[in-house]
Design a protein around this motif. Structure first.
Motif, short mmCIF file in Angstrom:
data_model
loop_
_atom_site.label_atom_id
_atom_site.label_comp_id
_atom_site.label_asym_id
_atom_site.label_seq_id
_atom_site.Cartn_x
_atom_site.Cartn_y
_atom_site.Cartn_z
N VAL A 106 0.76 -1.20 0.05
CA VAL A 106 0.05 0.10 -0.09
C VAL A 106 0.76 1.25 -0.24
O VAL A 106 1.67 1.15 1.00
CB VAL A 106 -0.88 -0.10 1.26
N ARG A 111 0.80 7.28 -0.62
CA ARG A 111 -0.09 8.39 -0.80
C ARG A 111 -1.53 7.78 -0.28
O ARG A 111 -2.15 8.48 0.21
CB ARG A 111 0.21 8.43 -2.14
N GLU A 112 -1.61 6.47 -0.57
CA GLU A 112 -2.85 5.93 -0.15
C GLU A 112 -2.95 5.96 1.37
O GLU A 112 -4.24 6.22 1.74
CB GLU A 112 -2.87 4.47 -0.80
N SER A 148 -4.27 9.31 2.17
CA SER A 148 -5.57 9.81 1.72
C SER A 148 -6.56 9.08 3.07
O SER A 148 -7.47 9.75 3.02
CB SER A 148 -5.93 9.37 0.50
N THR A 149 -6.16 7.82 3.30
CA THR A 149 -7.06 7.35 4.40
C THR A 149 -7.02 8.02 5.63
O THR A 149 -8.08 8.10 6.17
CB THR A 149 -6.29 5.88 4.78
N TYR A 158 -7.83 -0.59 5.05
CA TYR A 158 -6.65 0.06 4.58
C TYR A 158 -5.57 0.14 5.44
O TYR A 158 -4.54 -0.43 4.99
CB TYR A 158 -7.07 1.57 3.91
#
Lengths: 207, 106
Positions: free
Chosen positions: B18, B21-22, B25-26, B69
């Motif tokens: 993961v 960036r992900e 955002s989470t 996530y």
């Protein structure tokens, strides 16, 4: 996960999927432990909902809110630490873990300020002012101290686990191709965050 | 994702990394949900039941985001997700049974 064949008893066999499965099983027992407490909360709130409503005004939304942000941030840093480890950036991975532990410290310091304010108002079970409160409010504060206390204990344990992980990274026992310990430690930390996600609205925001 | 060309390539290709960036955002999504729930509570104080239900709904949305996530449930083998579902169903049964007990008790 590791699918390459290794001879049994060669000292290198491991099973990452099962390792994580074991961690999840443990997390489920934790979830049900807190789940039981949430059931107690639900029942007493149902019986004494006026008193619960009234007592919750004594809690400071900002203490709880800031601590929510602190825990969410720490959840992100520990998740990023796993990403860094998977990409082979050991130094960044360790730094992110230290940041997580720092956040755990900040959380506990804020919690200590919050609790000492409650102590000075005599709201801890057994104190003078507490004994004069109506039944419902006493139950609210009892549950508040018990549940946030148990949660704070989990924060301390989580921070200790992450310290052990940092030590293991230093000794190369946790590395890019073998990081299940880091991942399981991260899972524990996320659980601490998950429980706070429910504690925060139920105690601080119910008015 | 940038794969490292090393001897573990054959199995690291299976692991979904993961991105930073992900995760960021989470985190932003979680902060937004927190701001929402505080706002509803502070400015909607007269809507008693609504605020409780909204607060619980937002908390559950946050829990799902953290699980999928941060805890990698979205990309990990399905077995963890299935077990999580069993535990949640079990807890919901406890919750409903306890609730029924207190609702119908004279």
């Amino acid at each position: 996960m590791d699918t390459t064949f290794v001879l049994p008893n060669s000292g290198h066999n491991r099973d990452d999927v099962s390792s994580k499965l074991g961690m999840w099983l443990f997390l489920f027992t934790e979830l049900l432990l807190f789940g039981g407490l949430f059931l107690v909360y639900m029942v007493y709130r149902f019986i004494y909902h006026e008193a619960f409503l009234h007592a919750s005004y004594d809690l400071n939304v900002w203490f709880g809110g800031v601590n929510t942000v602190v825990l969410l941030t720490s959840s992100m840093t520990v998740a990023m630490s796993i990403t860094a480890m998977q990409k082979g950036d050991i130094l960044l991975s360790k730094r992110l873990l230290w940041l997580t532990i720092l956040a755990a410290g900040i959380f506990l310091v804020i919690k200590a300020f919050e609790w000492s304010a409650k102590f000075s108002h005599g709201l801890f079970p057994g104190m003078e002012h507490y004994s004069t409160l109506p039944n419902g409010e006493r139950l609210f504060f009892f549950l508040y101290f018990f549940m946030t206390g148990l949660h704070a204990l989990h924060v301390i344990v989580g921070a200790i686990i992450l310290l052990v992980v940092i030590n293991a990274i230093g000794k190369n026992r946790v590395r890019q191709d073998k990081y299940m310990f880091l991942e399981n430690g991260g899972l524990y930390w996320h659980l601490v965050d998950l429980i706070w996600i429910y504690l925060f609205p139920l105690f601080y925001l119910i008015h | 994702m940038n794969q490292h060309p090393n001897q573990h390539k054959e199995h690291s290709a299976e692991v979904h990394i993961v991105s930073y960036r992900e995760h960021a955002s989470t985190f932003l999504a979680l902060i937004l949900l927190t701001v929402m729930t505080v706002t509803v509570s502070v400015f909607g104080a007269d809507l008693y039941t609504l605020t409780v239900l909204t607060a619980l709904a937002i908390a559950s949305a946050k829990a799902v985001v953290v699980g999928l996530y941060f805890m990698h449930l979205k990309y990990d083998p399905k077995i963890y997700k299935a077990m999580m579902a069993v535990v949640l169903i079990l807890f919901t049964v406890f919750l409903i049974l306890t609730l029924i007990d207190y609702l119908i008790r004279p």
